[in-house]
Design an enzyme around this catalytic site. Sequence first.
Site, PDB file in Angstrom:
ATOM      1  N   GLY A   1       0.889  -4.839   0.963  1.00 34.64           N
ATOM      2  CA  GLY A   1      -0.722  -5.011   0.355  1.00 34.64           C
ATOM      3  C   GLY A   1      -0.414  -5.547  -1.130  1.00 34.64           C
ATOM      4  O   GLY A   1      -1.449  -6.161  -1.865  1.00 34.64           O
TER       5      GLY A   1
ATOM      6  N   ALA B   1       0.955  -1.322   0.037  1.00 27.58           N
ATOM      7  CA  ALA B   1       0.001   0.112   0.146  1.00 27.58           C
ATOM      8  C   ALA B   1       0.773   1.346  -0.058  1.00 27.58           C
ATOM      9  O   ALA B   1       1.943   1.292   0.201  1.00 27.58           O
ATOM     10  CB  ALA B   1      -0.650   0.095   1.316  1.00 27.58           C
TER      11      ALA B   1
ATOM     12  N   GLU C   1       4.521  -5.244   6.916  1.00 25.15           N
ATOM     13  CA  GLU C   1       4.065  -4.129   7.840  1.00 25.15           C
ATOM     14  C   GLU C   1       4.941  -3.874   9.259  1.00 25.15           C
ATOM     15  O   GLU C   1       4.721  -2.685   9.699  1.00 25.15           O
ATOM     16  CB  GLU C   1       2.467  -4.313   7.852  1.00 25.15           C
TER      17      GLU C   1
ATOM     18  N   GLU D   1      -0.927  -9.066  -0.651  1.00 26.74           N
ATOM     19  CA  GLU D   1      -2.318  -9.288  -0.152  1.00 26.74           C
ATOM     20  C   GLU D   1      -3.026  -9.272  -1.774  1.00 26.74           C
ATOM     21  O   GLU D   1      -3.891  -9.836  -1.672  1.00 26.74           O
ATOM     22  CB  GLU D   1      -2.552  -8.281   0.787  1.00 26.74           C
TER      23      GLU D   1
HETATM   24  N1  CO8 Z   1       4.621   3.303  -0.611  1.00 27.01           N
HETATM   25  C1  CO8 Z   1       5.004   4.205  -1.103  1.00 27.01           C
HETATM   26  N2  CO8 Z   1       6.275   4.347  -1.901  1.00 27.01           N
HETATM   27  C2  CO8 Z   1       6.964   3.271  -2.076  1.00 27.01           C
HETATM   28  C3  CO8 Z   1       6.525   2.201  -1.493  1.00 27.01           C
HETATM   29  C4  CO8 Z   1       5.467   2.094  -0.853  1.00 27.01           C
HETATM   30  N3  CO8 Z   1       4.987   0.815  -0.335  1.00 27.01           N
HETATM   31  N4  CO8 Z   1       7.613   1.222  -2.079  1.00 27.01           N
HETATM   32  C5  CO8 Z   1       8.340   1.808  -2.707  1.00 27.01           C
HETATM   33  N5  CO8 Z   1       7.953   3.075  -2.635  1.00 27.01           N
HETATM   34  C6  CO8 Z   1       8.752   4.231  -3.390  1.00 27.01           C
HETATM   35  C7  CO8 Z   1       9.969   4.540  -2.849  1.00 27.01           C
HETATM   36  O1  CO8 Z   1       9.615   5.644  -1.700  1.00 27.01           O
HETATM   37  C8  CO8 Z   1      10.895   5.249  -3.935  1.00 27.01           C
HETATM   38  O2  CO8 Z   1      10.665   6.403  -4.121  1.00 27.01           O
HETATM   39  P1  CO8 Z   1      11.318   7.742  -4.176  1.00 27.01           P
HETATM   40  O3  CO8 Z   1      12.189   7.440  -5.470  1.00 27.01           O
HETATM   41  O4  CO8 Z   1      10.415   8.785  -4.417  1.00 27.01           O
HETATM   42  O5  CO8 Z   1      12.216   7.889  -2.998  1.00 27.01           O
HETATM   43  C9  CO8 Z   1      10.740   4.351  -5.030  1.00 27.01           C
HETATM   44  O6  CO8 Z   1       9.471   3.688  -4.504  1.00 27.01           O
HETATM   45  C10 CO8 Z   1      11.681   3.262  -5.264  1.00 27.01           C
HETATM   46  O7  CO8 Z   1      11.571   2.739  -3.974  1.00 27.01           O
HETATM   47  P2  CO8 Z   1      13.156   2.349  -3.439  1.00 27.01           P
HETATM   48  O8  CO8 Z   1      13.944   3.495  -3.767  1.00 27.01           O
HETATM   49  O9  CO8 Z   1      12.989   1.986  -1.947  1.00 27.01           O
HETATM   50  O10 CO8 Z   1      13.592   1.109  -4.109  1.00 27.01           O
HETATM   51  P3  CO8 Z   1      14.780  -0.047  -3.668  1.00 27.01           P
HETATM   52  O11 CO8 Z   1      14.988  -0.795  -4.935  1.00 27.01           O
HETATM   53  O12 CO8 Z   1      15.597   0.466  -2.752  1.00 27.01           O
HETATM   54  O13 CO8 Z   1      13.671  -0.987  -2.598  1.00 27.01           O
HETATM   55  C11 CO8 Z   1      11.804  -2.287  -1.769  1.00 27.01           C
HETATM   56  C12 CO8 Z   1      12.748  -1.814  -2.938  1.00 27.01           C
HETATM   57  C13 CO8 Z   1      12.478  -3.165  -0.696  1.00 27.01           C
HETATM   58  C14 CO8 Z   1      10.732  -2.881  -2.141  1.00 27.01           C
HETATM   59  C15 CO8 Z   1      11.505  -0.938  -0.959  1.00 27.01           C
HETATM   60  O14 CO8 Z   1      10.985   0.113  -1.716  1.00 27.01           O
HETATM   61  C16 CO8 Z   1      10.555  -1.066   0.440  1.00 27.01           C
HETATM   62  O15 CO8 Z   1      10.933  -1.602   1.407  1.00 27.01           O
HETATM   63  N6  CO8 Z   1       9.263  -0.630  -0.133  1.00 27.01           N
HETATM   64  C17 CO8 Z   1       8.083  -0.667   1.107  1.00 27.01           C
HETATM   65  C18 CO8 Z   1       7.489  -2.030   1.477  1.00 27.01           C
HETATM   66  C19 CO8 Z   1       6.988  -2.074   2.447  1.00 27.01           C
HETATM   67  O16 CO8 Z   1       6.884  -1.763   3.256  1.00 27.01           O
HETATM   68  N7  CO8 Z   1       5.406  -2.377   2.064  1.00 27.01           N
HETATM   69  C20 CO8 Z   1       4.401  -2.419   3.000  1.00 27.01           C
HETATM   70  C21 CO8 Z   1       3.667  -1.405   2.672  1.00 27.01           C
HETATM   71  S1  CO8 Z   1       2.294  -1.019   3.994  1.00 27.01           S
HETATM   72  C22 CO8 Z   1       1.082  -2.018   3.471  1.00 27.01           C
HETATM   73  O17 CO8 Z   1       1.292  -2.477   2.291  1.00 27.01           O
HETATM   74  C23 CO8 Z   1      -0.168  -2.230   4.184  1.00 27.01           C
HETATM   75  C24 CO8 Z   1      -0.996  -3.123   3.390  1.00 27.01           C
HETATM   76  C25 CO8 Z   1      -2.573  -2.874   4.342  1.00 27.01           C
HETATM   77  C26 CO8 Z   1      -3.213  -1.454   4.168  1.00 27.01           C
HETATM   78  C27 CO8 Z   1      -4.765  -1.628   4.578  1.00 27.01           C
HETATM   79  C28 CO8 Z   1      -5.470  -0.659   4.960  1.00 27.01           C
HETATM   80  C29 CO8 Z   1      -6.786  -0.879   5.524  1.00 27.01           C
END
Ligand code: CO8
Length: 258
Positions: free
Chosen positions: A109, A66, A132, A112
Amino acid sequence: MSQYETILVEQRGAVTLVTLNRPQALNALNSTVLQELIDAFAAYDADASQRCLVLTGSEKAFAAGADIKEMQAQGFAQMYASNFFGGWEQVTRTRKPWIAAVAGFALGGGCEVAMMADFIIAADSAKFGQPEIKLGVTPGMGGSQRLTWAVGKAKAMEMCLTGRMMGAEEAERSGLVAKVVPAADLMDEAIKTAEAIAGMAPLAAIANKEMVNAAFEMTLAQGINFERRLFHGLFGTEDQKEGMTAFVEKRPGNWTGK
Ligand code: CO8
């Protein structure tokens, strides 16, 4: 021209291909993506010419979760009042079959949504996880439930509590994905599988899907009864007559969906 901002939708014969398209955010799922998927899946379900759907992302990420930036500042009242992300339930109510074709990250997400599909075909590059906990929260789109159903308590609990990623091979071994293929073959394999499903009798496809899903909601006795009743019901269709006649006549079935 696609009418959507964050997804691409294409029809290939009887197969609808939906591609998540926010590369700058690794396909993070925000409210726009959700609304567009709800619309695209509803259009697919309503279009009799379309018999199977494939949802995919990019080579690097199916979806990295998400959208954290959208959620970051929200408070409880806002989340609760808007029933934030409750709309995913609509995607899971799609009646016709759909497959998730996953390469790269399927996290939070993203994992999911993949688990909402009828089944997952994964590239060998796929990485699944529910990270998460590292953000101070939990899965919120069904992950704690669907992952546990798919891989059992031990691995689901370990993954949710540590936030670690599971590679494609382990995901297949654990029952999370139906099949793993080399990354370069992912889309060919997913489309070929979708075409095979699209070539089946449409009502039988829906009935098979309903039955398997019933296994998650019913007792064994209820589920078996539900299966038998639906099986009986298909004898009221033209496609049952056609399918069994085609077998006897040693030719492929010519389905009408009636
Ligand atoms: N949300 C927003 N932006 C994101 C997300 C995300 N989940 N994942 C990546 N991005 C963005 C980064 O911020 C970055 O943007 P910018 O260039 O502007 O800084 C761009 O995408 C590229 O990402 P990275 O530079 O981090 O790329 P890497 O190759 O270094 O890393 C990863 C890749 C390991 C996937 C890393 O991006 C990461 O850890 N992402 C987050 C993963 C995460 O924590 N996901 C869970 C999110 S919470 C969730 O999904 C809850 C769901 C339930 C919601 C239900 C509500 C009721």
